[in-house]
Design a protein around this motif. Sequence first.
Motif, short mmCIF file in Angstrom:
data_model
loop_
_atom_site.label_atom_id
_atom_site.label_comp_id
_atom_site.label_asym_id
_atom_site.label_seq_id
_atom_site.Cartn_x
_atom_site.Cartn_y
_atom_site.Cartn_z
N MET A 136 0.90 12.12 -30.37
CA MET A 136 1.99 11.81 -31.29
C MET A 136 2.52 13.06 -31.97
O MET A 136 1.74 13.88 -32.46
CB MET A 136 1.51 10.80 -32.34
CG MET A 136 1.15 9.44 -31.75
SD MET A 136 0.42 8.30 -32.95
CE MET A 136 -1.30 8.81 -32.91
N MET A 137 3.84 13.20 -32.00
CA MET A 137 4.48 14.34 -32.66
C MET A 137 5.11 13.87 -33.98
O MET A 137 5.99 13.01 -33.99
CB MET A 137 5.58 14.95 -31.78
CG MET A 137 6.20 16.20 -32.39
SD MET A 137 7.69 16.79 -31.51
CE MET A 137 7.00 17.16 -29.90
N PHE A 138 4.64 14.45 -35.08
CA PHE A 138 5.09 14.07 -36.41
C PHE A 138 6.26 14.97 -36.81
O PHE A 138 6.07 16.17 -37.05
CB PHE A 138 3.93 14.14 -37.41
CG PHE A 138 2.91 13.05 -37.19
CD1 PHE A 138 2.88 11.95 -38.02
CD2 PHE A 138 2.01 13.13 -36.13
CE1 PHE A 138 1.96 10.93 -37.82
CE2 PHE A 138 1.08 12.12 -35.91
CZ PHE A 138 1.05 11.02 -36.76
N THR A 139 7.44 14.39 -36.88
CA THR A 139 8.68 15.13 -37.15
C THR A 139 9.39 14.55 -38.37
O THR A 139 9.01 13.51 -38.90
CB THR A 139 9.62 15.05 -35.92
OG1 THR A 139 10.04 13.69 -35.74
CG2 THR A 139 8.93 15.54 -34.66
N GLY A 140 10.46 15.21 -38.78
CA GLY A 140 11.29 14.69 -39.87
C GLY A 140 10.50 14.45 -41.13
O GLY A 140 9.73 15.31 -41.58
#
Length: 280
Positions: A128-132
């Motif tokens: 999972m890529m945690f962005t924003g």
Amino acid sequence: MSHPIMTCLWFDKQAKEAFTFYQAVFTDIQLISENPFTVNYTLAGKRFMHLNGGPEFKINPSISFFYNAENEAEIDRIWARLIEGGKVMMPLNTYPWSSKYGWVADRFGVNWQLMLDHVSGDKVYPSMMFTGDNNGKAAEAIAYYTSIFPDSKTVQLSPYGEGGADVATHLNYAQFQLQNQAFGAMDSSHMHEFAFNEGVSHVVVVDTQEEIDFFWDHLTAGGQPGKCGWLKDKYNVSWQIVPSCLGKFMSNPATAPKATYAFLQMSKFIIADLEKACEN
């Protein structure tokens, strides 16, 4: 819990087409079942479900899949197939963390990170890529998930560090286990046009109402309940909490319509109501 956490990929009338493509790409894939709505299979022992959900949601890079190749010949072969009609996110090359690594979005938008020299015991697993608004929360999310699921632990937390490509304290790569299954996570401060959505969801299959209530209550805390067993947690990651008896009802032509009608009225699954509907 005795059931593995499954990954659901949301397609618009392409569930079977995507599975057929992956059959030609991977050698360690095994069909479990299929119907007009879903295709269920294992890839290197990891359970996947393709759902013909419609055009509402699109798969994006917020959740990708590490695939740990056995040797250079395997990674080259798989890479060559996945880039057919796909998009290269990071070229297949030598990097500080691997003698050979590449990131590709295939023709269906599913993102794969192919890698040699990986230490994980799982050959394939979601990351999972945690962005924003979620950027910088990967470590917090890992602690949150591992506190909920049994047989869970943090395996590795690797921050960017000073002089890295992002905020020094944010996670460049992390690995953790939920129910003895590998998951990955990372933070990214860069501008992205994507975020977590229903295109990729984690499916938790349980046997009892007590288990449904437990996971539903914990994962909706700060998040949002959905319909038909779907929910979003406080990081907007999508989960499905599903009773194991649903598979029995849906595979029986006599009970499948009754079960479908019953769960379409539900938010959280209520096993007693599902069983009652299928008995009538």
